[in-house]
Design a protein around this motif. Structure first.
Motif, PDB file in Angstrom:
ATOM      1  N   UNK A 197       0.835  -1.200   0.000  1.00 40.60           N
ATOM      2  CA  UNK A 197       0.000   0.000   0.000  1.00 40.60           C
ATOM      3  C   UNK A 197       0.876   1.259   0.000  1.00 40.60           C
ATOM      4  N   UNK A 198       1.957   1.215   0.774  1.00 43.62           N
ATOM      5  CA  UNK A 198       2.869   2.369   0.827  1.00 43.62           C
ATOM      6  C   UNK A 198       3.490   2.664  -0.529  1.00 43.62           C
ATOM      7  N   UNK A 199       3.736   1.609  -1.317  1.00 47.98           N
ATOM      8  CA  UNK A 199       4.391   1.792  -2.622  1.00 47.98           C
ATOM      9  C   UNK A 199       3.525   2.596  -3.593  1.00 47.98           C
ATOM     10  N   UNK A 200       2.233   2.742  -3.312  1.00 41.35           N
ATOM     11  CA  UNK A 200       1.335   3.501  -4.187  1.00 41.35           C
ATOM     12  C   UNK A 200       1.402   5.005  -3.918  1.00 41.35           C
ATOM     13  N   UNK A 201       2.026   5.393  -2.791  1.00 40.97           N
ATOM     14  CA  UNK A 201       1.986   6.788  -2.356  1.00 40.97           C
ATOM     15  C   UNK A 201       3.229   7.528  -2.834  1.00 40.97           C
ATOM     16  N   UNK A 202       3.071   8.783  -3.260  1.00 39.02           N
ATOM     17  CA  UNK A 202       4.202   9.626  -3.658  1.00 39.02           C
ATOM     18  C   UNK A 202       4.595  10.493  -2.469  1.00 39.02           C
ATOM     19  N   UNK A 203       5.774  10.260  -1.951  1.00 39.43           N
ATOM     20  CA  UNK A 203       6.237  10.949  -0.744  1.00 39.43           C
ATOM     21  C   UNK A 203       6.958  12.249  -1.107  1.00 39.43           C
ATOM     22  N   UNK A 204       6.841  13.233  -0.235  1.00 41.68           N
ATOM     23  CA  UNK A 204       7.524  14.516  -0.407  1.00 41.68           C
ATOM     24  C   UNK A 204       8.195  14.891   0.910  1.00 41.68           C
ATOM     25  N   UNK A 205       9.062  15.896   0.859  1.00 43.20           N
ATOM     26  CA  UNK A 205       9.780  16.327   2.056  1.00 43.20           C
ATOM     27  C   UNK A 205       9.641  17.844   2.208  1.00 43.20           C
ATOM     28  N   UNK A 206       8.587  18.296   2.898  1.00 43.34           N
ATOM     29  CA  UNK A 206       8.376  19.738   3.080  1.00 43.34           C
ATOM     30  C   UNK A 206       9.495  20.382   3.900  1.00 43.34           C
ATOM     31  N   UNK A 207       9.630  21.693   3.776  1.00 43.71           N
ATOM     32  CA  UNK A 207      10.608  22.442   4.557  1.00 43.71           C
ATOM     33  C   UNK A 207      10.165  22.494   6.021  1.00 43.71           C
ATOM     34  N   UNK A 208      11.130  22.524   6.933  1.00 41.33           N
ATOM     35  CA  UNK A 208      10.804  22.571   8.351  1.00 41.33           C
ATOM     36  C   UNK A 208      10.060  23.848   8.730  1.00 41.33           C
ATOM     37  N   UNK A 209      10.296  24.920   7.969  1.00 46.99           N
ATOM     38  CA  UNK A 209       9.604  26.173   8.261  1.00 46.99           C
ATOM     39  C   UNK A 209       8.082  26.022   8.143  1.00 46.99           C
ATOM     40  N   UNK A 210       7.632  25.116   7.297  1.00 50.93           N
ATOM     41  CA  UNK A 210       6.192  24.862   7.185  1.00 50.93           C
ATOM     42  C   UNK A 210       5.652  24.305   8.497  1.00 50.93           C
ATOM     43  N   UNK A 211       6.469  23.521   9.166  1.00 49.00           N
ATOM     44  CA  UNK A 211       6.067  22.980  10.467  1.00 49.00           C
ATOM     45  C   UNK A 211       5.981  24.090  11.503  1.00 49.00           C
ATOM     46  N   UNK A 212       6.902  25.065  11.437  1.00 47.67           N
ATOM     47  CA  UNK A 212       6.868  26.188  12.375  1.00 47.67           C
ATOM     48  C   UNK A 212       5.544  26.965  12.248  1.00 47.67           C
ATOM     49  N   UNK A 213       5.129  27.192  10.979  1.00 46.51           N
ATOM     50  CA  UNK A 213       3.882  27.928  10.732  1.00 46.51           C
ATOM     51  C   UNK A 213       2.674  27.157  11.273  1.00 46.51           C
ATOM     52  N   UNK A 214       2.688  25.854  11.125  1.00 47.05           N
ATOM     53  CA  UNK A 214       1.597  25.027  11.628  1.00 47.05           C
ATOM     54  C   UNK A 214       1.540  25.044  13.155  1.00 47.05           C
ATOM     55  N   UNK A 215       2.704  25.089  13.809  1.00 46.65           N
ATOM     56  CA  UNK A 215       2.730  25.183  15.264  1.00 46.65           C
ATOM     57  C   UNK A 215       2.062  26.470  15.738  1.00 46.65           C
ATOM     58  N   UNK A 216       2.362  27.551  15.056  1.00 47.00           N
ATOM     59  CA  UNK A 216       1.736  28.831  15.405  1.00 47.00           C
ATOM     60  C   UNK A 216       0.227  28.766  15.204  1.00 47.00           C
ATOM     61  N   UNK A 217      -0.209  28.154  14.105  1.00 45.72           N
ATOM     62  CA  UNK A 217      -1.638  28.004  13.833  1.00 45.72           C
ATOM     63  C   UNK A 217      -2.317  27.173  14.919  1.00 45.72           C
ATOM     64  N   UNK A 218      -1.601  26.199  15.452  1.00 41.74           N
ATOM     65  CA  UNK A 218      -2.165  25.341  16.495  1.00 41.74           C
ATOM     66  C   UNK A 218      -2.068  25.922  17.883  1.00 41.74           C
TER      67      UNK A 218
END
Length: 594
Positions: free
Chosen positions: A410-431
């Motif tokens: 099932x995992x082999x069907x998924x296309x993985x990406x690697x977002x920038x860590x700064x995107x995580x910082x923005x999400x923390x602020x949103x949360x």
């Protein structure tokens, strides 16, 4: 040396810290009787023996008030090391291990003793009897979990129980068919609401009694009586009828197309009704239990096994959590495992076998504890931090494939990406994250520790305070009360549909204890039609359940693992067993090798 060395160690531990080697120590016979816990007469006998072996020099006191003098002639470390090697050479592994805990042992000496112990793991041929016994010794770096088919959940203990007990039928995952076990044949009615099993005759339990249909019925009743965490799988059964000593019928409240999978699972390992399995593990499997303690499990080939007798005569599994840092792990699969002796490995007489595991590493949030992780944006941020591609690239090892499911296909069907860590910082602020400490729990193993430290560093880069919280093995109360999330690994049985539904419904795993009741109700609703469906439709239901975990960020999938076994080239009978382990009952060593 034997008992004399133990007396010497006892005296030296009590008296020598205040004195140097070769320095006379003033003592009285009365004082020595207290140390050795024996009569004055026996003390004098022991002293003569120690003198004869040149371990001490003894000058008895003459006259009233004059104390005797005892001089230690050998260093306590030297005598302890000799005693340890003597015990190990005689196969008295438990006594040798207890020796380390009995007396003060400095680190250099401990390393030498562990190296001696290390060489006793792997395969050995014992020639003390007319027919040499082939023995396999395996060490584990954690405590033994409860060995009972009613409650077992850990992979290794489940695997061991599969060698002690048997089920009515077995599942051949490679061909997708069921094979006879304790039942030689079976049948179901057209509506799949009644199943009939015909049992083999002449099958003996390890305590000697013949198995009958009553044992099968009482095995199920035992699960109910013990409130097994897996009893939910059997809730469709409304009546059990014994149609003779070797025929048993199960009637169901509704159609169940998954029923045979249940009776090939470890939970329906048939146990005798007249033995308390928890106190005395007795089954019908290829191996019987000779010894069981918190330190060791000793299995012996059962000569009256109804199938083919095992080729290995004895298997010893040593649980050494307190010595974990120094003892090589001799298992039957795993990241740092070996079945060869140390010498064989050093000489290059070994080879590796890979076992791509069905299952994966992942992180699970603890919704039973209040915290910022209840906000979806914070969990999305953690998804970026615990990125599958970065995890594999930066930590490597046996992490072979990014996971988006427990199932590699099932995992082999998924296309993985690697977002920038700064995107995580923005999400923390949103949360609404305001610098709170988030606690990450992990078990005491290398893979968990490596990932925890790696994740902590990535969190530090964006200002998330991640505090590491090591667990003592499977300390559930500690996890539920103190951690916000936990690193986990799930390895599924060859019967992956059974493994998946057991993961979702079993009440003993982390998922059950860390999700809220409302979340579990959502999963239950998705899984409700599972048992009434055919295999293809069941797979779709399991995919929907995984989607519930993934899309809500309740679980963050990490990576699929490749399990390795370092095997002696003289090892034969390499047949896969459950969870990617080798089937012990099929293993054997070519004559003339160790």
């Amino acid at each position: 040396m034997d008992t004399s060395s133990m007396h010497y160690l006892c005296l030296a531990a009590a008296l020598s810290p205040a004195y140097s080697l070769q320095q006379p120590i003033p003592v009285t016979i009365e004082q020595l009787t207290g140390i050795l816990h024996c009569t004055p007469r026996n003390v004098k006998f022991i002293l003569r023996k120690l003198e004869e072996q040149q371990l001490i020099a003894w000058i008895p006191g003459r006259g009233r008030g004059n104390r005797s003098q005892m001089t230690f002639l050998r260093h306590i470390d030297e005598v302890l090391e000799e005693r340890f090697q003597e015990l190990v050479s005689k196969g008295r592994i438990k006594s040798a291990i207890e020796l380390i805990g009995q007396y003060p042992v400095n680190e250099p000496l401990k390393e030498r003793l562990l190296a001696v112990l290390d060489k006793q793991m792997g395969f050995w041929s014992e020639t003390g009897s007319t027919f040499g016994q082939e023995v396999l010794r395996i060490s584990r770096n954690r405590a033994m979990e409860k060995l009972d088919p009613a409650s077992v959940y850990t992979a290794f203990e489940t695997y061991l129980l599969g060698h002690i007990c048997s089920t009515l039928i077995t599942y051949d995952a490679q061909n997708g068919v069921f094979l006879p076990g304790l039942a030689h044949t079976w049948e179901a009615n057209e509506s799949s609401t009644s199943y009939l099993f015909y049992l083999r005759k002449g099958v003996r339990f390890h305590h000697g009694r013949m198995m009958t249909s009553r044992d099968v019925k009482e095995t199920l009743q035992r699960l109910i009586g013990l409130k097994s965490p897996a009893i939910c799988h059997f809730e469709d059964i409304i009546h059990v009828e014994l149609e003779g000593d070797y025929v048993i019928r199960f009637d169901l409240v509704q159609p169940n197309l998954f029923f045979l999978h249940l009776f090939s699972s470890i939970y329906m390992s048939i146990v005798p009704y007249d033995v308390d399995f928890a106190a005395h593990p007795v089954g019908t499997g290829p191996y019987q239990v000779l010894d069981l303690s918190q330190d060791v499990l000793v299995l012996s080939a059962y000569d009256l096994y109804y199938g083919i007798r095992p080729l290995l005569d004895r298997v010893e599994i040593w649980y050494l959590p307190h010595l974990a840092s120094g003892v090589r792990q001799y298992q039957l699969t795993g990241a740092s495992t070996s079945l060869s002796s140390v010498a064989a490995a050093e000489e290059g007489r070994s080879h590796s076998i890979d076992y791509p595991a069905v299952g994966c590493r992942y992180m699970l949030f603890n919704f039973r504890k209040e915290g910022v992780h209840h906000h979806p944006a914070v969990r999305q941020a953690m998804r970026i931090l615990y990125n599958q591609l970065a995890l594999i690239r930066e930590l490597g090892g046996n992490r072979i494939m990014p996971a988006d499911s427990f199932l590699p296909w099932q995992s082999s069907k998924y296309e993985f990406a690697e977002p920038q860590l700064e995107e995580a910082r923005a999400l923390l602020e949103e949360g609404g994250y305001r610098g709170e400490v988030v606690k990450l729990a992990y078990r005491p193993c290398k893979e968990d520790q490596d990932e925890a430290i790696w994740l902590q560093e990535r969190c530090r880069k964006i200002g998330l305070q991640l505090e590491l919280h090591p667990l003592a093995d499977y300390d559930l109360p500690d996890l539920v009360n103190h951690a916000d999330l936990v690193i986990c690994e799930e390895v599924l049985e060859d019967d992956w549909q059974w493994g998946m539904i057991n993961y979702f419904r079993n009440e003993s795993n982390y998922l059950h204890h860390l999700l809220l009741d409302s979340q579990k109700s959502e999963l239950t609703e998705v899984l409700k039609p599972f048992a009434r469906l055919a295999a293809g439709e069941r797979a779709e239901v399991l995919e929907l359940a995984e989607g519930k975990l993934r899309d809500n960020g309740w679980v963050l999938y990490g990576c699929h693992m490749n399990k390795k076994a370092q095997l002696s080239q003289n090892l034969f009978g390499l047949e896969p067993g459950s969870f990617g382990f080798l089937d012990i009952s099929k293993l054997w060593v070519k004559s003339g090798f160790q």
